[in-house]
Design an enzyme around this catalytic site. Structure first.
Site, PDB file in Angstrom:
ATOM      1  N   ASN A  12      39.434  42.975  41.277  1.00 58.68           N
ATOM      2  CA  ASN A  12      38.470  44.073  41.295  1.00 58.68           C
ATOM      3  C   ASN A  12      37.502  43.871  42.456  1.00 58.68           C
ATOM      4  OD1 ASN A  12      36.696  46.140  40.718  1.00 58.68           O
ATOM      5  ND2 ASN A  12      35.827  45.175  38.895  1.00 58.68           N
ATOM      6  N   LYS A  14      35.187  45.770  43.413  1.00 58.17           N
ATOM      7  CA  LYS A  14      33.872  46.349  43.114  1.00 58.17           C
ATOM      8  C   LYS A  14      33.369  47.144  44.325  1.00 58.17           C
ATOM      9  CE  LYS A  14      33.043  42.783  39.668  1.00 58.17           C
ATOM     10  NZ  LYS A  14      32.060  41.892  39.007  1.00 58.17           N
ATOM     11  N   HIS A  96      34.342  48.651  32.282  1.00 60.40           N
ATOM     12  CA  HIS A  96      33.841  47.390  32.834  1.00 60.40           C
ATOM     13  C   HIS A  96      32.384  47.199  32.424  1.00 60.40           C
ATOM     14  CE1 HIS A  96      32.583  44.341  35.735  1.00 60.40           C
ATOM     15  NE2 HIS A  96      33.864  44.043  35.873  1.00 60.40           N
ATOM     16  N   GLU A 169      36.030  40.267  28.904  1.00 62.57           N
ATOM     17  CA  GLU A 169      35.120  39.763  29.931  1.00 62.57           C
ATOM     18  C   GLU A 169      33.765  39.471  29.297  1.00 62.57           C
ATOM     19  OE1 GLU A 169      34.481  42.700  32.991  1.00 62.57           O
ATOM     20  OE2 GLU A 169      33.800  44.168  31.539  1.00 62.57           O
TER      21      GLU A 169
END
Length: 252
Positions: A12, A14, A96, A169
């Protein structure tokens, strides 16, 4: 991890990258020799999706980092699953922790996004996880179940579950340098798999991949990958570095 589930590593990026930086990352990925028993995904910023998809080998999936819950309309700044598919991408990350905490996305909104993305033909990395205060209060399982229940209420068929990867996560481990120990990760992943056995159609618990995200590095990935219920990783900062290739090879 179980030998019946293909190892999965997502990178990821981001809100990072530039065309020049991306070219370097793509070159390093293209030069690496990955084993066929690992599925790899790169989640790039929206504006780079088309270029990254065209530049990477087809064996590597390209994902968006978010999408909205409806096909089109007056939703300034949002994109739809059909737009993601239109540039050749077949995955999206939803829920997320940064979307949940910074942009106040609720469990219900995340679930609606997952439902729509699946209906439009995308595969989904659905993220769940607890904060440090929730862990210290003994609420890890409660939080994960709450988040999963919202999603499960929107997914009715085993065929849709086959297009979902769940990323656990722990929020306290994201970008902090802290990492759940292999034992801590396995404990939560095992709990989640048991939850799937009880709360989803028969067989989902054994086929669904539950991956770990939270300060995964080349130094800790191999021991984490040895845990029976850890089926891969969702990697943040390290996906922008050469060590991402080592993480992708954690099971080799």
């Amino acid at each position: 991890m179980s030998g019946s589930r293909k190892f999965f590593v997502g990178g990821n990026w981001k809100m990072n990258g530039s065309r020049a930086d991306n070219k370097v990352l793509i070159h390093s990925l293209s030069e690496a020799h990955f084993c066929g028993d690992t599925e790899i995904l790169i989640a790039a910023p929206f504006v780079y999706l088309n270029e990254v998809r065209q530049s990477l080998a087809k064996e590597i999936h390209v994902a968006a980092q978010n999408c909205y819950k409806v096909p089109k309309g007056a939703f300034t700044g949002e994109i739809s699953p059909s737009m993601i598919k239109d540039v050749g991408c077949d995955w999206v990350i939803l829920g997320h922790s940064e979307r949940r905490s910074i942009f106040n996305e609720s469990d219900e909104l995340v679930a609606e996004k997952v439902q729509h993305a699946l209906a439009e033909g995308l595969s989904v990395v659905a993220c769940i996880g607890e904060t440090l205060s929730e862990r210290e209060s003994g609420k890890t399982e409660e939080v994960c179940v709450r988040q999963l229940n919202a999603i499960a209420n929107k997914i009715k068929s085993i065929d849709e579950w086959k297009r979902v990867v769940v990323a656990y996560e722990p929020v306290w481990a994201i970008g902090t340098g802290k990492v759940a120990s292999p034992g801590q990760a396995q404990e939560v992943h095992n709990f989640l798999r048991k939850w799937f056995k009880t709360n989803t159609p028969s067989g989902v618990d054994q086929q669904i991949r539950i991956i770990y995200g939270g300060s995964v590095t080349a130094a800790n990935c191999k021991e984490l990958a040895q845990q029976h219920d850890v089926d891969g990783f969702l990697v943040g900062g390290a996906s922008l570095k050469p060590e991402f290739i080592d993480i992708c090879k954690a099971r080799q």
